[in-house]
Design an enzyme around this catalytic site. Structure first.
Site, PDB file in Angstrom:
ATOM      1  N   GLU A   1      -7.001   4.237  -1.064  1.00 10.70           N
ATOM      2  CA  GLU A   1      -6.806   4.987   0.174  1.00 10.70           C
ATOM      3  C   GLU A   1      -6.290   6.382  -0.144  1.00 10.70           C
ATOM      4  O   GLU A   1      -5.402   6.546  -0.974  1.00 10.70           O
ATOM      5  CB  GLU A   1      -5.795   4.270   1.082  1.00 10.70           C
ATOM      6  CG  GLU A   1      -6.292   2.937   1.586  1.00 10.70           C
ATOM      7  CD  GLU A   1      -5.282   2.214   2.459  1.00 10.70           C
ATOM      8  OE1 GLU A   1      -5.656   1.201   3.057  1.00 10.70           O
ATOM      9  OE2 GLU A   1      -4.121   2.666   2.535  1.00 10.70           O
TER      10      GLU A   1
ATOM     11  N   CYS B   1       4.158  -0.950   8.859  1.00  8.86           N
ATOM     12  CA  CYS B   1       4.186   0.456   9.268  1.00  8.86           C
ATOM     13  C   CYS B   1       3.880   0.600  10.754  1.00  8.86           C
ATOM     14  O   CYS B   1       2.928   0.011  11.273  1.00  8.86           O
ATOM     15  CB  CYS B   1       3.209   1.255   8.426  1.00  8.86           C
ATOM     16  SG  CYS B   1       3.598   1.201   6.658  1.00  8.86           S
TER      17      CYS B   1
ATOM     18  N   SER C   1      -6.028   5.525   4.520  1.00  9.68           N
ATOM     19  CA  SER C   1      -4.974   4.725   5.123  1.00  9.68           C
ATOM     20  C   SER C   1      -5.143   4.733   6.630  1.00  9.68           C
ATOM     21  O   SER C   1      -5.709   5.667   7.206  1.00  9.68           O
ATOM     22  CB  SER C   1      -3.612   5.325   4.751  1.00  9.68           C
ATOM     23  OG  SER C   1      -2.609   4.862   5.615  1.00  9.68           O
TER      24      SER C   1
ATOM     25  N   ASP D   1       0.824  -1.201   0.000  1.00  7.61           N
ATOM     26  CA  ASP D   1       0.000   0.000   0.000  1.00  7.61           C
ATOM     27  C   ASP D   1       0.863   1.257   0.000  1.00  7.61           C
ATOM     28  O   ASP D   1       0.548   2.244  -0.669  1.00  7.61           O
ATOM     29  CB  ASP D   1      -0.913   0.015   1.231  1.00  7.61           C
ATOM     30  CG  ASP D   1      -2.008  -1.037   1.164  1.00  7.61           C
ATOM     31  OD1 ASP D   1      -1.903  -1.926   0.304  1.00  7.61           O
ATOM     32  OD2 ASP D   1      -2.952  -0.967   1.961  1.00  7.61           O
TER      33      ASP D   1
END
EC number: 4.2.1.9
Length: 557
Positions: free
Chosen positions: A446, A194, A472, A81
């Site tokens: 996103e 992340c 996101s 992503d």
């Protein structure tokens, strides 16, 4: 142990050809009576989220053998992503959830596997695996690849969101290009997903709460030894679950999903969790709908100070006691059900027995229930004439949860970002990005780049952004996504015009355009359905079969 499902390919004279194939991949005579355990390995060098998974898969494979099972490893895909964000490639992100689910189901069922151990890292790996696990209902466990440690720059903790925000800061003249490059080079120091309470860490927490991964495992750092030890233990527990016939749908009850939603609220989790929990629950045959999130939000406070809107990252949460500590606080407050079980067959009350009642006093990540960051959950379900089926607002850290302003309409994320970076968006505007829904995108991209640019320019408290797309897990500010019905199917978001007054009211859970029903009906008659530009391939197929986001954007209703 019940009769093994794999006996369909290992037992009897007629299965001699099948056994010959299995012998070629390492089976001996005694192995044909052992459970065959799939290892769905999401290893990939596409993204730091997944680049550390192979060592976990190999560790799990060894443990399965040692525990009396026969592992069969196969690969499944991932999409990054973070890398595809802001590009056409992001349309494939949510689609990849279905591809992952389909691939795991296909491999396990085609080979008559007795159980599956799924290993994933990036955002869609977790819900994709869980959808497959719920479909098959064979003994299963999930191993999360682990979170990334924070990047460091002049003593400041950085995450990938720091890089997105730096773009907005640069265009607003708040930083120079040298600072931008410093952030870029330092925000992602190694392997792992992340680092804030973004989508990957939120969904790994959900799986832990549902009981399909081990306690504490969802907040471990990817590069720490305890992650490998957890993979080893997870494989051992799975073989035991096969022997005891503990199945996913024994654990994935309505109460378990309510627990997951409660924990999401408490930790300040991602808006994407709404979409994914709806999808997983649908597959599991559990009656969870978008209104359950609002019901639970009203009762459960945010007690964790985590990025993106807070101060700390997921490794800090782990040091403070992780998800079990959060659950113990909620359990004592009567906010989760203690009788739900996990893959080990233990109830929540049992496995939390030795967890302290109060969070540690030497940390500020987890607060006690009577000293929350916010008295109510942060994921609000907004409805109104722009979202009759509902929409999702993330309101943590938002000082001004009510805004009425003129619509600034964009038909794509790219057009919106260009306008933001040209400083065309002003305080008081309501930015509308439409035709980015499950059907319209297709793929429900996103909107991290536009929201981060807005925050970077200092407009995060002064501008609202609404969309039929997604956000996101790194997004914060006054943002409303998942608007349903979406523009591509004629939802009212398709009918608004530049300058129409829109109200976003997270206090009253309202999202409305200042137009009469008669005016909306008149505009609906003039509306023309957009032409789907994808005629072949997976995006074309997806747009034809995907459900509305209010049902989880699933493809197998």
């Amino acid at each position: 142990m019940n009769k093994l499902r794999s006996s369909a390919i290992t037992q009897g004279v007629q299965r001699s050809p099948n056994r010959s194939m299995l012998r070629a991949v390492g089976f001996n005579d005694e192995d044909f009576n052992k459970p065959i355990v799939g290892v769905a390995n999401g290893y990939s060098t596409i993204t730091p989220c997944n680049m550390g998974l192979n060592k976990l898969a190999l560790k799990a494979e060894e443990s399965i053998k040692r525990s009396g099972g026969m592992p069969q490893m196969f690969g499944t895909i991932t999409v990054s992503d973070g890398i595809s964000m802001g590009t056409e490639g992001m349309k494939y992100s949510l689609v990849s959830r279905e591809v992952i689910a389909d691939s795991i189901e296909t491999a396990c069922n085609a080979q008559s596997m007795d159980g599956v151990l799924a290993i994933g890292g990036c955002d869609k790996n977790m819900p994709g695996a869980m959808i497959a696990i719920a479909r098959m209902n064979i003994p299963s466990i999930f191993i999360y690849g682990g979170t990334i440690k924070p990047g460091k720059l002049h003593g400041e903790d950085l995450t990938v969101v720091s890089a997105f925000e730096a773009v907005g800061q640069l265009t607003a003249g708040k930083i120079n290009e040298e600072r931008l490059i410093q952030v870029e080079k330092n925000c992602i120091p190694g392997a792992g997903s992340c680092g804030g309470m973004f989508t990957a860490n939120t969904m790994s927490a959900v799986i832990e709460v549902l009981g399909l991964s081990l306690p504490h495992s969802s907040t471990m750092a990817a590069e720490d030894l305890e992650k490998e030890l957890s993979a080893d233990k997870s494989a051992e527990i799975l073989v035991s679950a096969i022997e005891k016939d503990i199945r996913p749908l024994d654990l994935m009850t309505k109460k378990a999903f309510e627990n997951a939603i409660s924990v999401i609220m408490a930790i300040g989790g991602s808006t994407n969790a709404v979409l994914h929990i709806l999808a997983i629950a649908n597959t599991a045959g559990i009656d969870i709908n978008i209104n359950d999130f609002e019901r639970i939000r009203q009762k459960v406070p945010v007690i964790c100070d985590l990025k993106p809107s807070g101060k700390y990252v997921t490794v800090d949460l782990h040091k403070a006691g992780g998800i079990p500590q959060v659950m113990k606080i909620l359990l004592n407050a009567g906010l989760i059900h203690g009788d739900c079980k996990n893959i080990e067959g233990k109830t929540i009350s049992e496995y939390l027995q030795n967890i302290p009642d109060k969070p540690p006093t030497n940390q500020n990540v987890i607060r006690d229930i009577d000293d929350p960051l916010y008295k109510k959950g942060h994921l609000a379900i907004l409805k109104g004439n722009l979202a009759s089926e509902g929409s999702v607002a993330k309101i943590s850290g938002v000082k001004n949860p009510v805004l009425t302003g003129p619509a600034k309409i964009f038909e794509s994320e790219e057009d919106c970002l260009k306008s933001i970076l040209n400083n065309d968006i002003k305080a008081g505007d309501v930015v509308v990005i439409r035709n980015e829904g499950p059907v319209g995108g297709p793929g429900m991209r996103e909107m991290l780049a536009p929201t981060s640019a807005i925050v970077g320019q200092g407009l995060g408290e002064k501008v609202a952004l609404i969309t039929d797309g997604r956000f996101s897990g790194g997004t914060y500010g006054l943002v409303v996504g998942h608007i349903a019905p979406e523009a591509a199917v004629g939802g009212n978001i398709a009918l608004i015009k530049q300058g129409d007054l829109i109200t976003v009211d997270a206090v009253k859970q309202l999202i409305e355009v200042d137009l009469s029903d008669e005016e909306l009906e008149k505009r609906k008659k003039d509306w023309v359905k957009p032409i789907q530009k994808y005629k072949r391939g997976i995006l074309s197929k997806y747009s034809r079969i995907v459900s509305t986001s209010s049902l989880g954007a699933v493809t197998d209703l």
